[in-house]
Design a protein around this motif. Sequence first.
Motif, mmCIF file in Angstrom:
data_model
loop_
_atom_site.group_PDB
_atom_site.id
_atom_site.type_symbol
_atom_site.label_atom_id
_atom_site.label_comp_id
_atom_site.label_asym_id
_atom_site.label_seq_id
_atom_site.Cartn_x
_atom_site.Cartn_y
_atom_site.Cartn_z
ATOM 1 N N ASP A 1 0.823 -1.210 0.000
ATOM 2 C CA ASP A 1 0.000 0.000 0.000
ATOM 3 C C ASP A 1 0.855 1.258 0.000
ATOM 4 N N GLU A 2 1.878 1.279 0.863
ATOM 5 C CA GLU A 2 2.641 2.513 1.022
ATOM 6 C C GLU A 2 3.632 2.729 -0.121
ATOM 7 N N VAL A 3 4.101 1.658 -0.749
ATOM 8 C CA VAL A 3 4.909 1.837 -1.959
ATOM 9 C C VAL A 3 4.065 2.504 -3.040
ATOM 10 N N PHE A 4 2.848 1.998 -3.226
ATOM 11 C CA PHE A 4 1.950 2.559 -4.242
ATOM 12 C C PHE A 4 1.549 3.990 -3.887
ATOM 13 N N ALA A 5 1.214 4.238 -2.612
ATOM 14 C CA ALA A 5 0.794 5.580 -2.193
ATOM 15 C C ALA A 5 1.929 6.585 -2.355
ATOM 16 N N LEU A 6 3.153 6.185 -1.993
ATOM 17 C CA LEU A 6 4.295 7.097 -2.155
ATOM 18 C C LEU A 6 4.549 7.373 -3.623
ATOM 19 N N LEU A 7 4.381 6.363 -4.460
ATOM 20 C CA LEU A 7 4.573 6.554 -5.896
ATOM 21 C C LEU A 7 3.618 7.624 -6.431
ATOM 22 N N ILE A 8 2.342 7.534 -6.077
ATOM 23 C CA ILE A 8 1.369 8.497 -6.570
ATOM 24 C C ILE A 8 1.654 9.884 -6.006
ATOM 25 N N SER A 9 2.050 9.965 -4.730
ATOM 26 C CA SER A 9 2.386 11.258 -4.133
ATOM 27 C C SER A 9 3.574 11.898 -4.837
ATOM 28 N N VAL A 10 4.590 11.103 -5.102
ATOM 29 C CA VAL A 10 5.789 11.625 -5.772
ATOM 30 C C VAL A 10 5.454 12.077 -7.185
ATOM 31 N N ILE A 11 4.552 11.371 -7.858
ATOM 32 C CA ILE A 11 4.135 11.784 -9.206
ATOM 33 C C ILE A 11 3.513 13.174 -9.152
ATOM 34 N N PHE A 12 2.661 13.432 -8.160
ATOM 35 C CA PHE A 12 2.052 14.758 -8.018
ATOM 36 C C PHE A 12 3.117 15.823 -7.751
ATOM 37 N N ILE A 13 4.068 15.505 -6.874
ATOM 38 C CA ILE A 13 5.107 16.475 -6.520
ATOM 39 C C ILE A 13 5.999 16.773 -7.723
ATOM 40 N N ILE A 14 6.418 15.734 -8.425
ATOM 41 C CA ILE A 14 7.311 15.914 -9.572
ATOM 42 C C ILE A 14 6.590 16.626 -10.712
ATOM 43 N N ASP A 15 5.319 16.279 -10.934
ATOM 44 C CA ASP A 15 4.565 16.957 -11.996
ATOM 45 C C ASP A 15 4.356 18.430 -11.673
ATOM 46 N N ALA A 16 4.332 18.784 -10.402
ATOM 47 C CA ALA A 16 4.192 20.195 -10.028
ATOM 48 C C ALA A 16 5.505 20.951 -10.191
ATOM 49 N N LEU A 17 6.607 20.306 -9.839
ATOM 50 C CA LEU A 17 7.898 20.990 -9.867
ATOM 51 C C LEU A 17 8.599 20.866 -11.217
ATOM 52 N N GLY A 18 8.523 19.682 -11.841
ATOM 53 C CA GLY A 18 9.181 19.482 -13.125
ATOM 54 C C GLY A 18 9.435 18.014 -13.393
ATOM 55 N N ASN A 19 8.696 17.452 -14.350
ATOM 56 C CA ASN A 19 8.801 16.030 -14.675
ATOM 57 C C ASN A 19 9.962 15.809 -15.634
ATOM 58 N N PRO A 20 10.922 14.941 -15.280
ATOM 59 C CA PRO A 20 12.066 14.718 -16.184
ATOM 60 C C PRO A 20 11.698 13.984 -17.466
ATOM 61 N N PHE A 21 10.508 13.377 -17.508
ATOM 62 C CA PHE A 21 10.113 12.595 -18.671
ATOM 63 C C PHE A 21 9.122 13.328 -19.585
ATOM 64 N N SER A 22 8.603 14.476 -19.152
ATOM 65 C CA SER A 22 7.690 15.259 -19.992
ATOM 66 C C SER A 22 7.744 16.711 -19.542
ATOM 67 N N PRO A 23 7.492 17.660 -20.444
ATOM 68 C CA PRO A 23 7.614 19.097 -20.107
ATOM 69 C C PRO A 23 6.443 19.611 -19.280
ATOM 70 N N VAL A 24 6.310 19.080 -18.078
ATOM 71 C CA VAL A 24 5.217 19.468 -17.176
ATOM 72 C C VAL A 24 5.830 19.933 -15.868
ATOM 73 N N GLY A 25 5.376 21.072 -15.355
ATOM 74 C CA GLY A 25 5.848 21.555 -14.069
ATOM 75 C C GLY A 25 6.453 22.941 -14.140
ATOM 76 N N ILE A 26 6.666 23.537 -12.964
ATOM 77 C CA ILE A 26 7.174 24.906 -12.849
ATOM 78 C C ILE A 26 8.548 25.062 -13.498
ATOM 79 N N TYR A 27 9.378 24.052 -13.375
ATOM 80 C CA TYR A 27 10.752 24.145 -13.891
ATOM 81 C C TYR A 27 10.788 24.532 -15.368
ATOM 82 N N TYR A 28 9.863 24.029 -16.146
ATOM 83 C CA TYR A 28 9.916 24.218 -17.600
ATOM 84 C C TYR A 28 9.507 25.622 -18.033
ATOM 85 N N TYR A 29 8.942 26.425 -17.125
ATOM 86 C CA TYR A 29 8.687 27.825 -17.473
ATOM 87 C C TYR A 29 9.997 28.585 -17.689
ATOM 88 N N PHE A 30 11.092 28.072 -17.120
ATOM 89 C CA PHE A 30 12.395 28.721 -17.285
ATOM 90 C C PHE A 30 13.045 28.356 -18.615
#
Length: 634
Positions: free
Chosen positions: A216-245
């Motif tokens: 459960d917690e491996v899966f839950a952490l995975l989904i949480s990290v996806i939200f965090i990375i997509d907000a800050l900057g996803n290394p696999f797609s141009p999504v997140g705050i980082y790419y505004y730069f």
Amino acid sequence: MVDGDNILTNKEIDENNPIAGKKISRKIDSSKLDNLQHELTLTDTIQTKIEGDDPLCHDSNSDEHENKPSESCGRGVIADARKTIGTYWVKEMTNFSQKTIPVSFFLFFACIAPAITFGGIYAKVTHNWIGAVEMITATAWCGITYSLIGGQPMMINGGTGPVLAFSGVLYKMSESIGVPFLTFNAWVGFWVAFYMVIAAFVDLNRFIKYATRFTDEVFALLISVIFIIDALGNPFSPVGIYYYFAEWHPSHDKYDTDPNYSYQATALLSLLLCIGTTALAFFLRNAKFSPFCCSHTIRSAITDFGVVASIAVFTLIDVYLFGDIKTERLNVPDVFAPTFLCCTSACENYYPSDCPDVAPYGSRPWLVDLMDLNGKTWVPLMAAGPALLAFILVFLDDGITWHLINHPSHRLQHGEAYNYDTIIIAFMVAVNSMLGLPWLVAATVRSLNHLHALSEKLPSGKIISVQETRLTNLFIHVLVLISIFALSVLKAIPMPVLYGVFLFMGLASLGTNQFFGRVLMFFMQPSKYPKEPYTEEVFPCRMHMFTAIQLVLFVVLYMVKSIKSIAIAFPINIAACIPIRIYLLPKIFTSDELVFLDSDEVAINALLTERKMRQSNQSSEGNSAIQIEVKDGH
């Protein structure tokens, strides 16, 4: 053994024990005998609880489930409906409180933003056959329907990355066999719904219940990290705050001809809006435990409206204080209509990409033509193959999220409804397939944030109770439905502010994840570890070994999910966590270690109590032996 008023103790022969092998008979007080019999009975009860109720705390060949009444042949569906809908529906439909309105608005923004974002990505991977309008429509009707008849009112339906990736695979398959995508997608969806109905009637969900905190917690952490990375900057797609730069970011394209536009200024303001929204939301969330404000009611109201207030404050800051700096807005469609614009009445080509010089004929029909097979009548049967993999994906995504929601630490009274909910999801998948809408599954982070937003907690974060209501789920998706007819209003919300909401949701869900807490302990001084059973009763090296195994699985899951060419295998990797826990970990760790590291509070307390009683009994036996030895010496 215990016999009347006498205790007859047979000691094993031991060279170091001068009284070994002797049968000793002595009178004891009858009240002491009653107490001892009570302790022995309690010890047996606790041992049965520890070794009998949890199939993962003892040998894997346990026949625990064989003694339970069968829930196959639809009995589980009926039982789930009776103990959830039949028992709690009226109470949950009338359970209104101060939290209801603010939580509804918070989760509305948390649902509408991903719906529009996922819709835009769906348009790219399906050549516009499915887009933002279809995703918003599916979110609205599925959410309203589920809020009224679903079995777990805390669950929020939504789009997920793995299902999106699978839709892209289906589009490529449809092109390769020469069949319209929506027709092929519909037949696959019907098969998925059929498999889910079968799974519910044979109680396949019983295997989900073998998932423990480990999975459960491996899966839950995975989904949480996806939200965090997509907000800050996803290394696999141009999504997140980082790419505004990055100057090449698509949001900068529309201002290419504006000499006053600065992408660096936009990027910096976007970063401030995102971080500010997250920080203010956390600050207001903790207001309930603050000494400020004049009453607990006001502090609670500030906490409940915290996320909504954060969105409003930073939207106003963007519009009125920095109105000359252009930030990205939600990419909302202009009108409510199917995304695909047809070049001709046959609706085989997309306007304007395929026919730029011709006026569009109109949008595609809402109802999918199931017989538009281009003469390939074998396609409906062939669709059963890819549907099996899609079924595994949907089934596990839903099942693990339900399992997380129903964790004992959440103290829900409603009860589980795995089989009944599987039927509901099957119905929704079938209808969405027929209308050319995306399939929706249980959205883990949104569901957990919904649960935590409705909960009362101690300052430590431990949940005391949860307001179990269907009203928030209903209001959330009624707002989504209303937004369909007010799409222009959504364009006023800056995308960086919504990135801040995603970041808040991801970070907020980390606080209750024990796995994440143990990952942080890799960098802590051992004497500073938090006082928990798994830190006090398990050796640090053993605890770190358990965490390292979870971390390896987490990294593998994230990589598989992120690499598009293999993302379709994501559900299989999730499923593999369960047998790893059942068959591999008991060979590495003792049963007691697994209880402390991977069980709920009830099992842990039972084991601690059993240990104390065992030590107390051993101490009593030792004192009795010493007294007898002294008497024999005289």
